[in-house]
Every structure is written in structure tokens, then in C-alpha cells.
Design a protein around this motif. Structure first.
Motif, PDB file in Angstrom:
ATOM      1  N   ARG A 121       1.813   2.492  -6.918  1.00  0.00           N
ATOM      2  CA  ARG A 121       1.014   3.258  -7.883  1.00  0.00           C
ATOM      3  C   ARG A 121       1.404   3.015  -9.324  1.00  0.00           C
ATOM      4  NH1 ARG A 121       1.551   8.648  -4.492  1.00  0.00           N
ATOM      5  NH2 ARG A 121       0.483   7.825  -2.650  1.00  0.00           N
ATOM      6  N   ASN A 132       0.816  -1.206   0.000  1.00  0.00           N
ATOM      7  CA  ASN A 132       0.000   0.000   0.000  1.00  0.00           C
ATOM      8  C   ASN A 132       0.852   1.259   0.000  1.00  0.00           C
ATOM      9  OD1 ASN A 132      -2.641  -1.114  -0.043  1.00  0.00           O
ATOM     10  ND2 ASN A 132      -2.345  -1.761   2.065  1.00  0.00           N
ATOM     11  N   ALA A 133       2.122   1.121  -0.335  1.00  0.00           N
ATOM     12  CA  ALA A 133       3.006   2.288  -0.351  1.00  0.00           C
ATOM     13  C   ALA A 133       2.904   2.986  -1.704  1.00  0.00           C
ATOM     14  CB  ALA A 133       4.438   1.842  -0.094  1.00  0.00           C
ATOM     15  N   ALA A 134       3.480   4.171  -1.776  1.00  0.00           N
ATOM     16  CA  ALA A 134       3.450   4.956  -3.013  1.00  0.00           C
ATOM     17  C   ALA A 134       4.026   4.146  -4.178  1.00  0.00           C
ATOM     18  CB  ALA A 134       4.236   6.246  -2.815  1.00  0.00           C
ATOM     19  N   THR A 186      -4.504  -6.154  -4.367  1.00  0.00           N
ATOM     20  CA  THR A 186      -3.503  -6.489  -3.362  1.00  0.00           C
ATOM     21  C   THR A 186      -3.817  -7.854  -2.774  1.00  0.00           C
ATOM     22  OG1 THR A 186      -4.788  -5.238  -1.763  1.00  0.00           O
ATOM     23  CG2 THR A 186      -2.925  -4.121  -2.735  1.00  0.00           C
TER      24      THR A 186
END
Ligand SMILES: [Zn+2]
Ligand SMILES: [Zn+2]
Lengths: 542, 341
Positions: B255, B250-252, B262
Motif C-alpha cells: 500500500r 498483494n500484501a498490506a 503488479t
């Protein structure tokens, strides 16, 4: 049952609407009748099976496993159904796995005492997901974040049929919906609408933008107030009376006060509102929050019926004593509505629960703007314009009906917490809790007053996300606490539709539809608004 | 039993499990002069000890993660090879947890104690299977020591992932998996199910995947999950499997992928609330730890005179043992984290 349980497992964790629709339509394509029909009924909560109490499930588990170990597990997992489903010891050799159809049909045949026995046998045969689904089904706790409406949309997509046709049919259909599936798969005729008092898909309006005004000829329009309740359709046909939400869900059981006070065979399009029981000579509309307490219930107690009585303010008449009025122009339907409801002013004193929403005098745009800005009642949230010649058709036909909402209220608040969003936004901090200042023991402090997750562009979201990451002072799971004090903090201009008292929030306030109106990067946090400003708004409207 | 007390041979200290006659620690959580390391996970294998005794694979894993200077003295020992330290015999037996993982067997004056370290009993294509060793005292892990944890069949979980890839061929399937062990195991299971496309990996996994390949674990075609020209990159990963550490899901970083699903491969995914907290869309219940049945079956099979329970949910396993009429006690060792398994 296994296939159904897997569908539930997947739906529960899937945030995206389109992904949910794909899971449902794939399921319809892969699973035969009557299994898929029972699954539809289970998800739309139209399924009635013999119920088993959670305490009985607990007894079953205690009889099989060490009670102390179960208590530790229940503590850890939180949810009883899930703990029971997971801890149940597998019994190799029990290989008869019931289908959902078996389960529903068997449960309808057996007595309540036998129901518990068959459930126990099925526990041995199912896996943990299957047991979980079964427990939720028999204890009536199946909540998986899929609205009945979404299932109808999925059915419409699956059969490539307009959603309105499904909605119109829905209340005449019975699980497991084999006729419906036959029609959707072009194997059979469209099921006849068998139900009395069916739902008629609703007609909706367009919001007025500045650019629309020149296109609207006011001389062809009728104006009425837009009341701040929920849009409903009340239908009585012989022995059957129903109240439908805008999307065709039957919400009647929560409104026995209205069901029992519909004196005509008709289908009325109107606004569901709550009135002040102490004012007897007219319906004095209470704030939306008072209506909220009556929504989303299966039943309603005598106390609430008395303190928060409901009525319907009628806008339109769709059907009357066997005659479909929808092909008539609005002006004629309106005349029929007035004739039906009578000349006199309805009131609580007359034991009535229906009154007429008045037609507003239409001067010009300026007069209309003035009326909209300063309506005669706090419960008015804007003005509706309806073409007098408009026939009643489902959906949002162009140029027929318009809504012109009041300007929202604004408040400058400070971002306090941020939470990660869902689906496409799961890597962004996109849900913001904001607060306003109040005087605390150690000087000014922020008190949270609401949460907003819309109103910004994708580009603004990227900036907001960066701001959150750069200014995090603490983390709690998916939530980050951001720096927000008198010296530093991000001011968000929040737009909202209304305010009500609430015991559920720390501030004692609840906002309706808060969203970010503007990012005030320029404004010092200390200059954000104070709680007194919101308190004053509440005083003014109470 | 024999003359020596079990507590005199191994007992918990703030630095970890200590053996006074041999003057060494097992999986110490702080710097010590002499350490026996069961496996390469960071909470068990730290840099900075004077000497490290471990399997050659674990030694290599530590060197890969911490650099060549992770310890002054390396003592690689083969499975079953006995080393005598201060009169104490020490040897390692496979634990089935990750590549190189082992149980530590300690024997002194007729008293034999087995420290399982982290272990599991089900098949893992990346490492040797667990071997039960009879002993006087079994010191067992209990990460999933609650009877709600029963890990389903691993192949079935991997098939869920493959089914989702077929159903959502336009979306990237982002699989969060612990960088050492879980990631390579998931890749191997995907290969066993016939998935032979390139699997993309997060930069943090590259060195360990290379090491696994070098040590003979065939992972099939892998590529870095990096964006090359910055344009059209999202489409490059549509319908692909990307494996990353759980923290990156869920980190940048995530993207760059096309509308990712996920997926988190972890034993904790058994509990819905845990999956929901992490925002996981497709939970895959795959663990490198023993589940409840494996823990209890192992205790019955080894049948030790005493069971000591360490990191995890000690109380439930102790309770179970007592009901079975076994002597058991919790060790309350601190410093082990298996949140991501
Ligand atoms: Zn480990
Ligand atoms: Zn561990």
C-alpha cells in the motif's frame, strides 16, 4: 495482429478504467488505419468474420501434435483456445505475419473450407498471443471485459469530442471506421449519420437529496413513476426498427416481440419490462429477475418469448415521423406521446407492446413521499420529477429531471468470506460474501445470500480489511473464510433494492444491488437476521 | 549397461533421492547425515543436515538464508571437482538455474547418473550456463513439463515492463520475483536493456542481493523500498521499479506505493487463468526452469539410456519420451514446490 494481440493481453489484466482508456487511446495513436478500426470492431463485437468451430481448431491441433499431450494440456489450461494457441509448434521460416486487417479481409473473401486453411497458415506465423487472439476472433469468443461503451469513451477522448456525438453517430458507421478516425484527428468532416433509426443520446436525472427539496418548485414539475426495468430507446424509421440500451448498444435482436409490434415511425424513451402472460387486459409487470433472463442474449427462443414476454412503458417521445421533438418542452412532447399512443389502455389482448407510463398527481412533498413509500405496483422503484419546460438534452443537466428512489430494504447479515478487490483495492479485502441464519441439522448455521463491495468509506475499508486478516480461518486463493458463528462474527447492515428466487445461489435467493449500509460492530452475530425474514419478503411481493 | 542396477545407485525414499553405496542424499526434504545440494532454493536446500556438499556459492547462499550454523560440516566443491564417497564418485556441473546451481553427477562401477536439479538452457547473466553430461540415467526435473509451456524471449518480457513504465510513468511497477535468483536476474536484464535508475527492493531480498554483488554479479544501484518520513512517500515510488517476493505483491506492505501495477515474473504467467487468480496486471513470463522445448531438447542431446522424471508434470514428459521410443519413468518424489517460479 501482433499489436492487436498485445493490446488484448494488456486489457484483459488491467482492472482500472482509466488505465484501460489509456491503453486504448495509445493504441489509436500508434496504429494506422484500417488496423485500428478493425480492432475497435473486434472489441465492440461489431465484427463479422467467417466463423470456425472450436472442434475444427481442435482437429487442426490433433493433426500437428500428439493428441494425448494436447489433452493433458487442455485439461491443465482449461480454455481450448488458449491451450491450442500455446501448444501450436512454431514453424521457423513462416515469416509472413498477418495484420488484423489482412485477417479480416482475407476471411471475408474465402470460402468456409478455405478459411480453415488460412487460419492454419497464420497459426504457423503468429506467436502464442497472436494465435489466441485469432482463435477468439474466428470462434466468436472474444470477451475481454471491455464494454463497447468504454471503447466509445476512448474514441471520444482520443479525438477530444463529446461522447454523445460518438454515440449518436455510432450506428451509422461501418468498420474499419476510417471516416470516424479522420474526423477525430481533425483531418475530415464529421461523418454524416447515415443510419436509419439512429440512437439519440439519453437525458438523465439527479437523485433527490434532502437538501435539494427547497430548490425544487413542485408547481413547475410533472411526476411519473420510475419503473424497475431497464431504460431503453425504441426507434422505428421506415424499414428499420431498433432498441437501444441507455448507452446506445443495440439490444433489439433479443426482443423480436417488441421489434415486430412498433406501429409508428418514432423514437420512444421508455422502460423495458416483462409482463405476466396470463393477465390479458393490462400489462402486469413481472419482477426484474424475469427481465434479467431476457437480457445479454444475441437471440431468444420461442419458449422464453412466451413465458417472459416484454413490452415498453413509454415516458417520452424524441422524434416522430421525421420531426425532431427534442427542442420542445417536456409538456408538449408528452402531449404528442399521448396522442401517438392513443387514448385507450394498451394491453396484451390487443397484441400491443407499448403503453403509456401514467402521470402521477402531484400534491406536495408529503403526498409524494407517501406515494413513493407505498406505490400502487411492486415494480415501481420510485418517483421521477421532470420540469415541464425541460427540453431533451443529452447527459444530466442541472435542475431539470430528478429521481426519488424508494428507500432500500435492509437486512442484518454476517460476513462469511472476503475476497481481495481489484486495481487500487488489490491489497485490501474489499468484496464480502454475507449470510443470514437458518436452522441446519446441527442448529443455527449461516447461508450465504449475497456479495457486497461498496457502501463503505476508505477508512471503514481499512478497518474491514484488518478485521478480515485478524479473523481468517481458512484461505482459498484470493478468498478468505472469516470466523462467523453464533459467538463471533461481524454484522453488516446490507441495503438492497429487491429480492428474487434464484437457482444459482445456495440460498435460493438473489439480491439486487446489495451494498453495505452500516457496519454493526456493536451487534452480536447471533442477533443477525434469519432467512425466514427474506422468505417473507419474497412471499409478500410474489 | 554395466553390472550395477541404476536403482541400486540412486532411488527415491521419503526423505529424497538416496545413494546407498555412498550413504548420501541429493536435495533431501528432511534432515540427513550427508547431503549433496544442487542449489539454494528452500525446497532443495534445507538447514539441519550433518554434512553438506555443494558449490561454494550454494554454501554461501545457505549460510545467508539459514545462518552460519545451517550444517555441522561444509564441503564446498568447485565445478568438476571429484569427491569419492564410499566408492561413489560425485561431482557438480553447472545447471544454469540460479547462482551456484549445479547438476549432481554420480558414478559407480561404470554406471553414471545425472541429477539435473532445477535447470534451464537459456542465457542467465547471473550464473554459469547448463552443461549437458552424457550418462546412463538422466534424472530430469519437469516443473514446466507440458507442451503449453514455451517461455518467450526474456529480453522481450523485460521490454514489456519498460514499455509499461513509459506508458504509466505515474504508477509504481511492483515486480514479484522469487527472492533467490529470479529477482537478481530480472534486475540484470533490466540493466542490459539500458535501465540504469535505482531499483528498489523489498527488505527480504536485501541480504541475497548483497551476496550476489559480493560474488561478482553487478546489479547496479539498489535501494530499500522503505518509507522514510511517512509523508509524500507514495510519490517517491511513482514510476519506479520495486522488486519484492511474490507473497508481498498483494500484501498490506504494497500500500505504500503509488497506484501500483503488479507484475509477476514467473513461468506460470504463460497461462492466463494463473495470472488472473493472482490478480496480476502485467504478467512477465520469465522462468528459471527449462520450458518444454528445453526439457525435450536436453533429453535428446544427453541421450541417456533411461530417463527418470521428477518434480513437476511427470506424466507428459514420460509420455513424450515413450512416443520417442525412450525408456522413461516417473519418480514421484514429494516435497518440491516451484509454485513461485
Ligand atoms: Zn530451484
Ligand atoms: Zn525445484
Amino acid at each position: 495482429m501482433i499489436r492487436f494481440a498485445h493490446l488484448l493481453d494488456r486489457l484483459i489484466f488491467t482492472p482500472g478504467r482509466n488505465a484501460k482508456l489509456r491503453l486504448l487511446t495509445d493504441y489509436f495513436a500508434e496504429v494506422p488505419d484500417p488496423e485500428r478500426g478493425w480492432a475497435v470492431a473486434a472489441i465492440t463485437r461489431d465484427l463479422d468474420v467467417k466463423s470456425v468451430k472450436p472442434a475444427q481448431i481442435k482437429q487442426l491441433v490433433y493433426a500437428r501434435v500428439d493428441g494425448a499431450l494436447f489433452d493433458m494440456s487442455h485439461d491443465y489450461v482449461g480454455d481450448l483456445a488458449e491451450a491450442a494457441a500455446l501448444i501450436w509448434p512454431e514453424k521457423p521460416g513462416q515469416n509472413y505475419v498477418p495484420t488484423l486487417a489482412d485477417a479480416v479481409e482475407t476471411l471475408n473473401d474465402v470460402t468456409r473450407a478455405e478459411a480453415l486453411e488460412v487460419v492454419e497458415r497464420w497459426f504457423d506465423a503468429l506467436d502464442a498471443s497472436g494465435r489466441w487472439a485469432l482463435i477468439k476472433l474466428v470462434t466468436g469468443g472474444l470477451r475481454i471485459g471491455v464494454a463497447a461503451r468504454l471503447v466509445k469513451v476512448a474514441l471520444a477522448q482520443y479525438g477530444d469530442k463529446p461522447i454523445q456525438e460518438i454515440e449518436e453517430l455510432w450506428h451509422g458507421l461501418e468498420p474499419p471506421y476510417t471516416e470516424l478516425f479522420a474526423w477525430l484527428e481533425d483531418r475530415g468532416p464529421k461523418p454524416a449519420s447515415a443510419a436509419h433509426a439512429p440512437f439519440r443520446p439519453v437525458m438523465l436525472s439527479h437523485p433527490i437529496e434532502e437538501a435539494d427539496k427547497p430548490k425544487i418548485d413542485l408547481s413547475e414539475m410533472a411526476a411519473e413513476w420510475k419503473w424497475d426495468g431497464i431504460r431503453v430507446q425504441a426507434v422505428r424509421e421506415r424499414d428499420q426498427t431498433r432498441i437501444y440500451s441507455r448507452t446506445g448498444d443495440d439490444i433489439g435482436p433479443a426482443f423480436p416481440d417488441i421489434l415486430g409490434a412498433m406501429p409508428f415511425d418514432a423514437a420512444i424513451d421508455g422502460e423495458l419490462l416483462v409482463f405476466d402472460p396470463d393477465i390479458r387486459d393490462r400489462f402486469a409487470v413481472r419482477p426484474f429477475n424475469d427481465l434479467q433472463q431476457r437480457l445479454n442474449r444475441k437471440t431468444v427462443g420461442a419458449k422464453l418469448l412466451k413465458s417472459n414476454p416484454a413490452f415498453i412503458r413509454a415516458y417520452d417521445l424524441l422524434w416522430c415521423e421525421g420531426e425532431d421533438l427534442r427542442p420542445l418542452p417536456f409538456a408538449q412532447r408528452r402531449a404528442r406521446l399521448e396522442a401517438l399512443l392513443g387514448e385507450h389502455d394498451a394491453s396484451p389482448a390487443g397484441d400491443e407492446r407499448f403503453d403509456l407510463s401514467p402521470i402521477v398527481d402531484l400534491g406536495g412533498w408529503d403526498a409524494l413521499a407517501a406515494a413513493r413509500a407505498n406505490p400502487p405496483d411492486e415494480a415501481i422503484e420510485g418517483v421521477m420529477l421532470k420540469r415541464r419546460s425541460s427540453v431533451y438534452v443529452p447527459g444530466r443537466p442541472k435542475g431539470e429531471w430528478w429521481k426519488w428512489k424508494r428507500e432500500p430494504h435492509l437486512v442484518d447479515a454476517v460476513m462469511m468470506y472476503a475476497q481481495r478487490g481489484h486495481g487500487k483495492r488489490s491489497s485490501y479485502y474489499s468484496d464480502y460474501t454475507f449470510g443470514v441464519w437458518r436452522e441446519g441439522e446441527d442448529g443455527a448455521e449461516l447461508v450465504p445470500v449475497g456479495k457486497a463491495y461498496s457502501g463503505f468509506t476508505d477508512q471503514e475499508l481499512r478497518k474491514l480489511d484488518k478485521y478480515v486478516r485478524d479473523n481468517t480461518i481458512a484461505r482459498y486463493g484470493p478468498v478468505r473464510s472469516v470466523r462467523a458463528d453464533q459467538d463471533q462474527g461481524l454484522v453488516l447492515e446490507i441495503a438492497f433494492e429487491g429480492l428474487a428466487r434464484s437457482t444459482r445461489h445456495k440460498s435460493g435467493l438473489a439480491m439486487r444491488f446489495p451494498r453495505v449500509n452500516r457496519l454493526r460492530w456493536d451487534k452480536p452475530s447471533a442477533e443477525a437476521d434469519r432467512i425466514e425474514m427474506l422468505e417473507a419478503m419474497l412471499e409478500g411481493s410474489a | 549397461m554395466t553390472g550395477v542396477q541404476a536403482e541400486a545407485l540412486l532411488h527415491p525414499t521419503p526423505k529424497g533421492l538416496y545413494c546407498p553405496p555412498g550413504d548420501f542424499f541429493i536435495d533431501p526434504v528432511a534432515d540427513v547425515d550427508r547431503a549433496v545440494i544442487t542449489h539454494g532454493h528452500a525446497d532443495h536446500a534445507r538447514a539441519g543436515h550433518g554434512a553438506v556438499l555443494a558449490t561454494p556459492e550454494t554454501i554461501e547462499i545457505m549460510a545467508t538464508r539459514y545462518g552460519e550454523g545451517f550444517t555441522r560440516t561444509r564441503q564446498p566443491v568447485e565445478i568438476g571437482e571429484v569427491t569419492v564417497i564410499g566408492g561413489v564418485s560425485v561431482w557438480l556441473v553447472p545447471a544454469g538455474h540460479v547462482l551456484g546451481s549445479a547438476q549432481a553427477v554420480v558414478e559407480y562401477q561404470g554406471m553414471r547418473m545425472v541429477v539435473t536439479g532445477d535447470y534451464k538452457r537459456r542465457r542467465d547473466p547471473t550464473c554459469l550456463p547448463f552443461e549437458p553430461v552424457s550418462c546412463d540415467v538422466l534424472i530430469s526435473e519437469a516443473t514446466f513439463g507440458l507442451p503449453v509451456f514455451r517461455h518467450p524471449d526474456t529480453a522481450g518480457e523485460v521490454r514489456k515492463l519498460l514499455a509499461s513504465l513509459r506508458r504509466f510513468p505515474e504508477r509504481t511497477h511492483l515486480v514479484g520475483a522469487y527472492a533467490l535468483g529470479k529477482a537478481q536476474r530480472i534486475i540484470c536484464h533490466l540493466r542490459e536493456e539500458g535501465y540504469d535508475e535505482t531499483i528498489f527492493i523489498h527488505g527480504a531480498m536485501k541480504k541475497l542481493c548483497d551476496l550476489y554483488s559480493r560474488l561478482g554479479v553487478d546489479l547496479g544501484p539498489l535501494a530499500d523500498a522503505t518509507v522514510k518520513d511517512g509523508r509524500g512517500a507514495k510519490q517517491d515510488f511513482a514510476g519506479k521499479v520495486v522488486v519484492c517476493p511474490p507473497s508481498a505483491m498483494n500484501a498490506a506492505w504494497a500500500r505504500r506505493f503509488a497506484d501500483p501495477i503488479t507484475c509477476f515474473a514467473s513461468g506460470w504467467m504463460r497461462v492466463r487463468q494463473r495470472a488472473r487468480q493472482k490478480g496480476v496486471e502485467l504478467p512477465l513470463i520469465v522462468s528459471d526452469h527449462a520450458d518444454w522445448d528445453e526439457l525435450t531438447d536436453t533429453v535428446r542431446e544427453v541421450d541417456p539410456a533411461q530417463l527418470w522424471v521428477t518434480h513437476g508434470r511427470e506424466d507428459a514428459l514420460v509420455r513424450w519420451a515413450e512416443v520417442e521410443g525412450r525408456y522413461a519413468k516417473p519418480l514421484r518424489l514429494v516435497g518440491y514446490e516451484d509454485e513461485n517460479d
